[in-house]
Design an enzyme around this catalytic site. Structure first.
Site, PDB file in Angstrom:
ATOM      1  N   ASP A  36      39.384  45.384  30.275  1.00 36.38           N
ATOM      2  CA  ASP A  36      40.496  45.781  31.141  1.00 36.38           C
ATOM      3  C   ASP A  36      40.822  47.249  30.859  1.00 36.38           C
ATOM      4  O   ASP A  36      40.830  47.665  29.694  1.00 36.38           O
ATOM      5  CB  ASP A  36      41.725  44.907  30.862  1.00 36.38           C
ATOM      6  N   LEU A  38      43.737  48.496  31.668  1.00 35.45           N
ATOM      7  CA  LEU A  38      45.191  48.457  31.511  1.00 35.45           C
ATOM      8  C   LEU A  38      45.923  49.319  32.537  1.00 35.45           C
ATOM      9  O   LEU A  38      47.055  49.740  32.308  1.00 35.45           O
ATOM     10  CB  LEU A  38      45.601  48.861  30.080  1.00 35.45           C
ATOM     11  N   ILE A  59      35.562  48.804  35.054  1.00 33.44           N
ATOM     12  CA  ILE A  59      34.403  48.241  35.756  1.00 33.44           C
ATOM     13  C   ILE A  59      33.663  49.287  36.578  1.00 33.44           C
ATOM     14  O   ILE A  59      32.513  49.077  36.962  1.00 33.44           O
ATOM     15  CB  ILE A  59      34.801  47.055  36.660  1.00 33.44           C
ATOM     16  N   ALA A  79      38.877  41.856  37.751  1.00 28.01           N
ATOM     17  CA  ALA A  79      39.347  43.239  37.846  1.00 28.01           C
ATOM     18  C   ALA A  79      39.149  43.750  39.267  1.00 28.01           C
ATOM     19  O   ALA A  79      38.079  43.591  39.848  1.00 28.01           O
ATOM     20  CB  ALA A  79      38.593  44.116  36.853  1.00 28.01           C
ATOM     21  N   ALA A  80      40.185  44.371  39.821  1.00 35.19           N
ATOM     22  CA  ALA A  80      40.100  44.822  41.214  1.00 35.19           C
ATOM     23  C   ALA A  80      41.307  45.671  41.557  1.00 35.19           C
ATOM     24  O   ALA A  80      42.309  45.706  40.827  1.00 35.19           O
ATOM     25  CB  ALA A  80      40.039  43.623  42.163  1.00 35.19           C
ATOM     26  N   TYR A 146      40.684  46.090  52.191  1.00 32.92           N
ATOM     27  CA  TYR A 146      40.631  45.127  51.088  1.00 32.92           C
ATOM     28  C   TYR A 146      39.863  43.868  51.490  1.00 32.92           C
ATOM     29  O   TYR A 146      38.975  43.395  50.768  1.00 32.92           O
ATOM     30  CB  TYR A 146      42.055  44.754  50.652  1.00 32.92           C
ATOM     31  N   VAL A 190      54.750  38.446  48.165  1.00 34.11           N
ATOM     32  CA  VAL A 190      56.046  38.351  48.810  1.00 34.11           C
ATOM     33  C   VAL A 190      57.019  37.506  47.998  1.00 34.11           C
ATOM     34  O   VAL A 190      58.226  37.801  47.959  1.00 34.11           O
ATOM     35  CB  VAL A 190      55.882  37.795  50.251  1.00 34.11           C
ATOM     36  N   PHE A 207      59.004  42.129  56.502  1.00 39.31           N
ATOM     37  CA  PHE A 207      58.299  42.966  57.459  1.00 39.31           C
ATOM     38  C   PHE A 207      57.904  42.094  58.658  1.00 39.31           C
ATOM     39  O   PHE A 207      57.095  41.179  58.523  1.00 39.31           O
ATOM     40  CB  PHE A 207      57.067  43.600  56.815  1.00 39.31           C
TER      41      PHE A 207
END
Length: 323
Positions: A36, A38, A59, A79-80, A146, A190, A207
């Site tokens: 990670d 962080l 990554i 991880a993203a 995404y 949300v 929204f």
């Protein structure tokens, strides 16, 4: 409890979903290594444990991934860059994380000949479909970079299985919520944002008209699905879903009741990248993984509010007192 010999690498293991998955892996006897950087995760999310190793790395850097992959038998790739809004505002940076970073992980997993790679995909790959509930073979029409990035990851995973024999499963998470999701982060869902404002006695923000619906999955069930998929021989893509949806207005009413804060919502213009309705089909989840979610929305919300209030008390108690 059965002791297992598997050594699992969890990328993004200090984050929201990652830390819950790490805890469950340790409970089930795995040895775990976390990679990670962080940027969004926190070391405080991880327990002190003799079978847990932390490596700080990214990554996007192949050397970091190669070093982390040494000696592991399984890989859980979490991880993203997970903000839809951020992917719209900066698609190049988002793709660097979610496509090139994911490809680094997949390539090194293939080179290390891991037994199984499980990676986080998303219901965002479906886009705004009227074929509800959404099945895995529905057409992919993502509304955001995404969602497109996650679809590309699935294509790469399929290709690397064909080229290099890398066994993998992509889990299409629906809307995940639960403890450790930072409500003030741009990555927050949300539920976290609604709850944060209600507990602070501020009007929640919606929204659009609030009639859009979502399929909410508690993070504890996501962690269980991750571990189950790691041990399964199945490969491909699979929804992680409750198969039930609720509108944002209905969700807000539940949260108002639980927090005893009945402030009216403030409506803002809808976002073009937001999906109108989302609800997953859970048939493959049950057939492939013999998996059913354990947490109802009501149970999950109660647990989340309890955790949030405990965290708020701990934060206030830890604040220095000015003389």
């Amino acid at each position: 409890m059965t002791k297992l010999k598997e050594h699992v690498l969890v990328t993004g293991g200090a984050g929201f979903i990652g830390s819950h998955s790490v805890e469950l892996l340790l409970q089930q006897g795995f040895t775990v290594r976390v990679l990670d950087n962080l940027s969004n995760g926190h070391l405080d999310n991880l327990p002190l444990h003799p079978r847990l190793e932390f490596m700080r790395g990214d990554i996007r850097h192949s050397d970091d991934v190669k070093a982390a992959m040494q000696g592991v038998s399984h890989c859980l790739h979490l991880a993203a860059q997970v903000s839809v809004n951020s992917s719209v505002e900066d698609p190049v940076s988002s793709a660097t994380h979610n496509i090139l970073g994911a490809l680094n992980v997949m390539h090194e997993a293939a080179q290390a000949q891991v037994t199984k790679l499980v990676y986080a995909s998303s219901a965002a790959v479906y886009g705004d479909s009227d074929q509800l509930p959404l099945q895995e073979d529905c057409a992919s029409q993502p509304l955001s970079p995404y969602g497109l990035e996650k679809w590309v990851d699935e294509r790469y995973a399929t290709l690397l299985q064909s080229l290099h024999g890398l066994p993998s499963m992509g889990l299409r998470y629906f809307n995940v919520y639960g403890p450790r999701q930072d409500p003030r982060s741009p990555y927050a869902g949300v539920i976290a944002r609604f709850l944060d404002r209600l507990l602070d006695r501020q009007e929640p923000i919606i929204f659009g008209d609030g009639l859009q619906s979502r399929d909410f999955v508690y993070v504890g069930d996501i962690a269980r699905a991750n571990v189950t998929a790691l041990l399964s021989p199945r490969c491909g893509v699979c929804n992680v879903t409750t198969g039930k949806s609720i509108s944002l207005l209905e969700l807000l009413e539940h949260l108002r009741h639980l927090t005893k804060c009945h402030l009216p919502a403030r409506h803002m213009p809808a976002k073009a990248e937001d999906i109108r309705h989302s609800c997953g089909d859970a048939q493959r989840l049950f057939e492939w993984l013999a998996f059913e979610p354990q947490w109802s929305l009501q149970q999950g919300l109660v647990e989340l509010i309890k955790h949030q209030r405990q965290s708020d008390v701990a934060r206030v108690t830890a604040m220095p007192i000015n003389a």
